[in-house]
Scaffold this active site. Structure first.
Site, PDB file in Angstrom:
ATOM      1  N   PHE A 160     -41.560  52.196 -12.950  1.00  0.00           N
ATOM      2  CA  PHE A 160     -42.687  51.270 -13.435  1.00  0.00           C
ATOM      3  C   PHE A 160     -43.804  50.973 -12.056  1.00  0.00           C
ATOM      4  O   PHE A 160     -44.589  50.509 -12.336  1.00  0.00           O
ATOM      5  CB  PHE A 160     -42.020  49.678 -13.604  1.00  0.00           C
ATOM      6  CG  PHE A 160     -41.592  49.076 -12.664  1.00  0.00           C
ATOM      7  CD1 PHE A 160     -42.290  48.281 -11.554  1.00  0.00           C
ATOM      8  CD2 PHE A 160     -39.879  49.009 -12.042  1.00  0.00           C
ATOM      9  CE1 PHE A 160     -42.005  47.443 -10.561  1.00  0.00           C
ATOM     10  CE2 PHE A 160     -39.502  48.457 -10.992  1.00  0.00           C
ATOM     11  CZ  PHE A 160     -40.510  47.877 -10.290  1.00  0.00           C
ATOM     12  N   LYS A 184     -42.894  60.748 -20.614  1.00  0.00           N
ATOM     13  CA  LYS A 184     -42.221  59.394 -21.039  1.00  0.00           C
ATOM     14  C   LYS A 184     -42.507  58.488 -19.968  1.00  0.00           C
ATOM     15  O   LYS A 184     -41.905  58.222 -19.035  1.00  0.00           O
ATOM     16  CB  LYS A 184     -40.786  59.560 -21.293  1.00  0.00           C
ATOM     17  CG  LYS A 184     -40.177  58.660 -22.328  1.00  0.00           C
ATOM     18  CD  LYS A 184     -40.228  57.296 -21.854  1.00  0.00           C
ATOM     19  CE  LYS A 184     -39.330  56.689 -20.937  1.00  0.00           C
ATOM     20  NZ  LYS A 184     -39.597  55.354 -20.602  1.00  0.00           N
ATOM     21  N   GLU A 187     -41.907  51.932 -19.818  1.00  0.00           N
ATOM     22  CA  GLU A 187     -41.932  50.888 -20.965  1.00  0.00           C
ATOM     23  C   GLU A 187     -42.458  49.911 -20.573  1.00  0.00           C
ATOM     24  O   GLU A 187     -43.051  48.938 -21.303  1.00  0.00           O
ATOM     25  CB  GLU A 187     -40.563  50.874 -21.991  1.00  0.00           C
ATOM     26  CG  GLU A 187     -39.657  50.002 -21.300  1.00  0.00           C
ATOM     27  CD  GLU A 187     -38.675  50.932 -20.228  1.00  0.00           C
ATOM     28  OE1 GLU A 187     -39.248  52.144 -19.683  1.00  0.00           O
ATOM     29  OE2 GLU A 187     -37.897  50.339 -19.984  1.00  0.00           O
ATOM     30  N   SER A 237     -34.663  54.892 -10.735  1.00  0.00           N
ATOM     31  CA  SER A 237     -33.486  54.434  -9.924  1.00  0.00           C
ATOM     32  C   SER A 237     -32.375  55.348  -9.803  1.00  0.00           C
ATOM     33  O   SER A 237     -32.135  56.473 -10.584  1.00  0.00           O
ATOM     34  CB  SER A 237     -32.927  53.066 -10.735  1.00  0.00           C
ATOM     35  OG  SER A 237     -32.217  53.468 -12.067  1.00  0.00           O
ATOM     36  N   CYS A 292     -40.636  52.803  -3.590  1.00  0.00           N
ATOM     37  CA  CYS A 292     -39.526  53.549  -3.131  1.00  0.00           C
ATOM     38  C   CYS A 292     -39.367  53.920  -1.636  1.00  0.00           C
ATOM     39  O   CYS A 292     -38.535  54.216  -1.245  1.00  0.00           O
ATOM     40  CB  CYS A 292     -39.320  54.829  -3.831  1.00  0.00           C
ATOM     41  SG  CYS A 292     -40.665  55.892  -3.446  1.00  0.00           S
ATOM     42  N   GLU A 392     -30.289  48.561  -2.821  1.00  0.00           N
ATOM     43  CA  GLU A 392     -31.742  48.784  -2.667  1.00  0.00           C
ATOM     44  C   GLU A 392     -32.302  47.607  -3.279  1.00  0.00           C
ATOM     45  O   GLU A 392     -32.007  47.059  -4.562  1.00  0.00           O
ATOM     46  CB  GLU A 392     -32.349  49.958  -3.695  1.00  0.00           C
ATOM     47  CG  GLU A 392     -33.738  50.106  -3.606  1.00  0.00           C
ATOM     48  CD  GLU A 392     -34.474  51.075  -4.588  1.00  0.00           C
ATOM     49  OE1 GLU A 392     -33.850  51.341  -5.605  1.00  0.00           O
ATOM     50  OE2 GLU A 392     -35.420  51.805  -4.194  1.00  0.00           O
TER      51      GLU A 392
HETATM   52  P1  NAD Z   1     -35.614  52.898 -13.877  1.00  0.00           P
HETATM   53  O1  NAD Z   1     -34.689  53.942 -13.616  1.00  0.00           O
HETATM   54  O2  NAD Z   1     -35.133  51.619 -14.429  1.00  0.00           O
HETATM   55  O3  NAD Z   1     -36.538  53.501 -14.893  1.00  0.00           O
HETATM   56  C1  NAD Z   1     -37.153  54.948 -15.036  1.00  0.00           C
HETATM   57  C2  NAD Z   1     -37.347  55.654 -15.954  1.00  0.00           C
HETATM   58  O4  NAD Z   1     -35.930  55.813 -16.830  1.00  0.00           O
HETATM   59  C3  NAD Z   1     -38.156  54.644 -17.166  1.00  0.00           C
HETATM   60  O5  NAD Z   1     -39.081  55.451 -17.697  1.00  0.00           O
HETATM   61  C4  NAD Z   1     -37.132  54.147 -18.128  1.00  0.00           C
HETATM   62  O6  NAD Z   1     -37.539  54.033 -19.390  1.00  0.00           O
HETATM   63  C5  NAD Z   1     -35.959  55.182 -18.047  1.00  0.00           C
HETATM   64  N1  NAD Z   1     -34.736  54.435 -18.284  1.00  0.00           N
HETATM   65  C6  NAD Z   1     -34.343  53.435 -17.840  1.00  0.00           C
HETATM   66  N2  NAD Z   1     -33.042  53.225 -18.284  1.00  0.00           N
HETATM   67  C7  NAD Z   1     -32.419  54.370 -18.716  1.00  0.00           C
HETATM   68  C8  NAD Z   1     -31.140  54.757 -19.082  1.00  0.00           C
HETATM   69  N3  NAD Z   1     -30.286  54.079 -19.211  1.00  0.00           N
HETATM   70  N4  NAD Z   1     -31.288  55.984 -19.486  1.00  0.00           N
HETATM   71  C9  NAD Z   1     -32.299  56.940 -19.333  1.00  0.00           C
HETATM   72  N5  NAD Z   1     -33.497  56.411 -19.028  1.00  0.00           N
HETATM   73  C10 NAD Z   1     -33.821  55.324 -18.832  1.00  0.00           C
HETATM   74  O7  NAD Z   1     -36.487  52.872 -12.550  1.00  0.00           O
HETATM   75  P2  NAD Z   1     -37.526  51.576 -12.296  1.00  0.00           P
HETATM   76  O8  NAD Z   1     -37.058  50.184 -12.582  1.00  0.00           O
HETATM   77  O9  NAD Z   1     -38.743  51.796 -13.251  1.00  0.00           O
HETATM   78  O10 NAD Z   1     -38.246  52.104 -11.005  1.00  0.00           O
HETATM   79  C11 NAD Z   1     -37.794  51.568  -9.937  1.00  0.00           C
HETATM   80  C12 NAD Z   1     -36.690  52.699  -9.241  1.00  0.00           C
HETATM   81  O11 NAD Z   1     -37.385  53.794  -8.973  1.00  0.00           O
HETATM   82  C13 NAD Z   1     -36.464  52.218  -7.724  1.00  0.00           C
HETATM   83  O12 NAD Z   1     -34.888  52.505  -7.533  1.00  0.00           O
HETATM   84  C14 NAD Z   1     -37.216  52.946  -6.844  1.00  0.00           C
HETATM   85  O13 NAD Z   1     -36.688  53.482  -5.536  1.00  0.00           O
HETATM   86  C15 NAD Z   1     -37.208  54.375  -7.565  1.00  0.00           C
HETATM   87  N6  NAD Z   1     -38.365  55.225  -7.430  1.00  0.00           N
HETATM   88  C16 NAD Z   1     -38.000  56.306  -6.617  1.00  0.00           C
HETATM   89  C17 NAD Z   1     -39.148  57.096  -6.245  1.00  0.00           C
HETATM   90  C18 NAD Z   1     -38.960  58.486  -5.449  1.00  0.00           C
HETATM   91  O14 NAD Z   1     -39.926  59.097  -5.146  1.00  0.00           O
HETATM   92  N7  NAD Z   1     -37.752  58.444  -4.846  1.00  0.00           N
HETATM   93  C19 NAD Z   1     -40.406  56.763  -6.298  1.00  0.00           C
HETATM   94  C20 NAD Z   1     -40.641  55.540  -7.166  1.00  0.00           C
HETATM   95  C21 NAD Z   1     -39.633  54.889  -7.539  1.00  0.00           C
END
Ligand code: NAD
Length: 508
Positions: A160, A184, A187, A237, A292, A392
């Site tokens: 997000f 994808k 959401e 994450s 991140c 984090e």
């Molecule tokens: P998230 O892991 O909750 O969601 C990421 C994606 O995974 C979304 O599209 C979501 O729909 C999907 N998802 C969520 N739960 C899932 C599950 N149980 N099984 C499969 N798919 C699932 O992450 P977020 O909250 O949207 O983003 C924040 C996180 O992203 C932070 O931890 C941040 O550090 C990380 N991030 C990392 C980088 C990097 O380059 N290392 C860059 C941006 C964000």
């Protein structure tokens, strides 16, 4: 299509899927609201696609791959040139929607789009990036050369926090290499992503080359396990990224998974004081800490400890407000759930004995009383066993640790499992050189707080922040999205050549 959405719009639109060049209304029964985090206004409803819809998107990608893989490189490149021009033209309009659905300030939303636009600009160089290698006369009359061929249908799953930049890390480079793609988006804020996808179609991306499905775990798992998906790019994450890496890996796919972080800024007492403090506050609290590469830990070395009151005063001055309001420094967190989580971690810091220097828990924003706001929060006296250090937080919370020497600071950073980014603030070249050599973190800033590389380099987070060898954009992603084929060839001048039978493995 929701691309025309404006703040204040009352009609709640349904976000569409994109399958084979058609905007499709999902037949699912599962929907989720897209909510403005400053007001709780429902901006749109996003479907959790059915498994038939996911299959249809992948099948469209598979069909389109047959012709797209052989589309001349110049034709692919010209679509990217058009896309970069369109993004530039529509950037301000997209930023308004991005700010409304994600919460960040308009200026930061424009930055989110710009950092993605830079990757599209990079994709315009694919002619030289996708070149193979050639060696003449590797044996008598024998030449060897490599082809970098696209691999098929690839998929991208995005978080997000950067709804423009991160989708743009993925689909432009994947398709310009000759692959087709299923995206994808998050959401939680898919609207600005969909505006970029709409521009990609306008730029000339053919039907089926770029497809979009929405959803959560079920859709992601379907992408990770489908036979016709060849590669998965994930950003999000650590928990989900590890799951995606393992699941997709078990199903034989290439995977790159960019995950969570805890980024340390190490401050030596010889650093430029004003610039360093500005950097810590901007990188710690900007985007409400939801980056991140945010600075989430400040390590004050030796006499730099004395800078804490100034750091606190600067952080206290930041203006918390809706991202759409002029002068805002810190916007709301993405959701009520995210806010509850951050508040819980702040509570844990107090209980575990850290000193709460600045408390952002009770911030109130007139006109936006329902917003998911947390103000800048600063802890000192933090130790490495506390949850506010080990987890984090992904909110506007900066924790301060103190050490006596640069060596101790390096050891501290290297003990932390994450390896996304780190920074050193100093005026000493020798200290900087030692730091960049000894630090075990994939992206290093020297007097730069958020060292996200420009796209002709690659994003190179490491250790606990990344799974898979190759990072997004730059040269690495061309390797990720292509298969190297090596051709060894020999041509005969006339029919009289006869070397005799060679029963060895050697080329002669
Ligand atoms: P998230 O892991 O909750 O969601 C990421 C994606 O995974 C979304 O599209 C979501 O729909 C999907 N998802 C969520 N739960 C899932 C599950 N149980 N099984 C499969 N798919 C699932 O992450 P977020 O909250 O949207 O983003 C924040 C996180 O992203 C932070 O931890 C941040 O550090 C990380 N991030 C990392 C980088 C990097 O380059 N290392 C860059 C941006 C964000």
């Amino acid at each position: 299509m929701n691309a025309s959405l404006t703040p204040g719009q009352t009609k709640v639109e349904q976000v569409k899927l994109l399958i084979d060049g058609q905007w499709v209304e999902s037949k699912t029964t599962e929907w989720r609201d897209v909510v403005n985090p400053a007001t709780q206004q429902v901006l749109a409803r996003v479907p959790f696609a059915t498994s038939e819809e996911v299959d249809a998107a992948i099948a469209a990608g598979q069909r389109a791959f047959k012709t797209w893989r052989d589309t001349p490189i110049g034709a692919r490149m010209r679509i990217m040139l058009k896309l970069q021009a369109l993004i530039r033209e529509h950037s301000k309009r997209i930023a308004v929607v991005l700010s409304a659905e994600q919460g960040k300030t308009i200026a930061d939303a424009e930055g989110d789009i710009f950092r993605g636009l830079e990757v599209v600009e990079h994709a315009c160089s694919i002619g030289s990036l996708q070149m193979g290698e050639f060696a003449e006369n590797v044996a008598g009359g024998v030449d060897t050369y490599t082809l970098r061929q696209p691999i098929g249908v690839c998929a991208g799953i995005t978080p997000f926090n950067f709804p423009a930049m991160i989708p743009l890390w993925m689909f432009p480079m994947a398709i310009v290499c000759g692959n087709t793609f299923v995206l994808k988006p998050s959401e939680q804020d898919p609207l600005s992503t969909m505006m970029l996808v709409e521009l990609a179609l306008e730029a000339g991306v053919p039907a089926g080359v770029l497809n979009v499905v929405h959803g959560g775990k079920q859709v992601v798992d379907a992408l990770c396990t489908h036979t016709d998906i060849k590669a998965i790019s994930f950003v999000g994450s650590t928990e989900v990224g590890t799951h995606v890496y393992n699941l997709a890996g078990q199903h034989g796919k290439r995977v790159q998974s960019m995950m969570g972080a805890k980024n340390h800024a190490v401050v030596l007492p010889d650093a430029n004081r004003t610039q360093t403090l500005n950097a810590l506050v901007g990188a710690g609290f900007g985007a409400a800490g939801q980056r991140c590469m945010a600075t989430s830990v400040a390590v004050l070395v030796g006499k730099a400890r004395e800078w804490l009151p100034e750091l606190k005063a600067l952080a206290a001055n930041l203006k918390v407000n809706a991202g759409s309001e002029p002068g805002t420094d810190v916007g709301p967190l993405i959701s009520k759930r995210a806010k509850e989580r951050v508040l819980g971690l702040i509570e844990s810091g107090i209980k575990e004995g850290a000193t709460l220097e600045l408390d952002g828990r009770d911030v109130s924003v007139p006109g936006y009383e329902q917003g998911n706001f947390v103000g800048p929060t600063l802890f000192s006296g933090v130790t490495t066993d506390m949850q506010i250090y080990t987890q984090e937080i992904f909110g506007p919370v900066l924790v301060v640790l103190e050490v006596d020497t640069l060596d101790e600071a390096i050891a501290l950073v290297n003990r932390n499992p994450f390896g996304n980014g780190t920074g050193l603030f100093t005026q000493s070249g020798a200290a900087a050189r030692k730091f960049q050599n000894e630090i075990d973190v994939g992206q290093v800033g020297i007097n730069i707080p958020i060292p996200v590389p420009v796209p002709f380099f690659s994003f190179t987070g490491s250790r606990g922040s990344k799974l898979g060898d190759l990072g997004p954009y730059g040269k690495q992603v061309v390797q990720f999205y292509t298969q190297t084929k090596t051709v060894t060839s020999r041509w005969f001048d006339d029919d009289s050549v006869n070397d005799g039978v060679n029963t060895t493995i050697s080329l002669r």
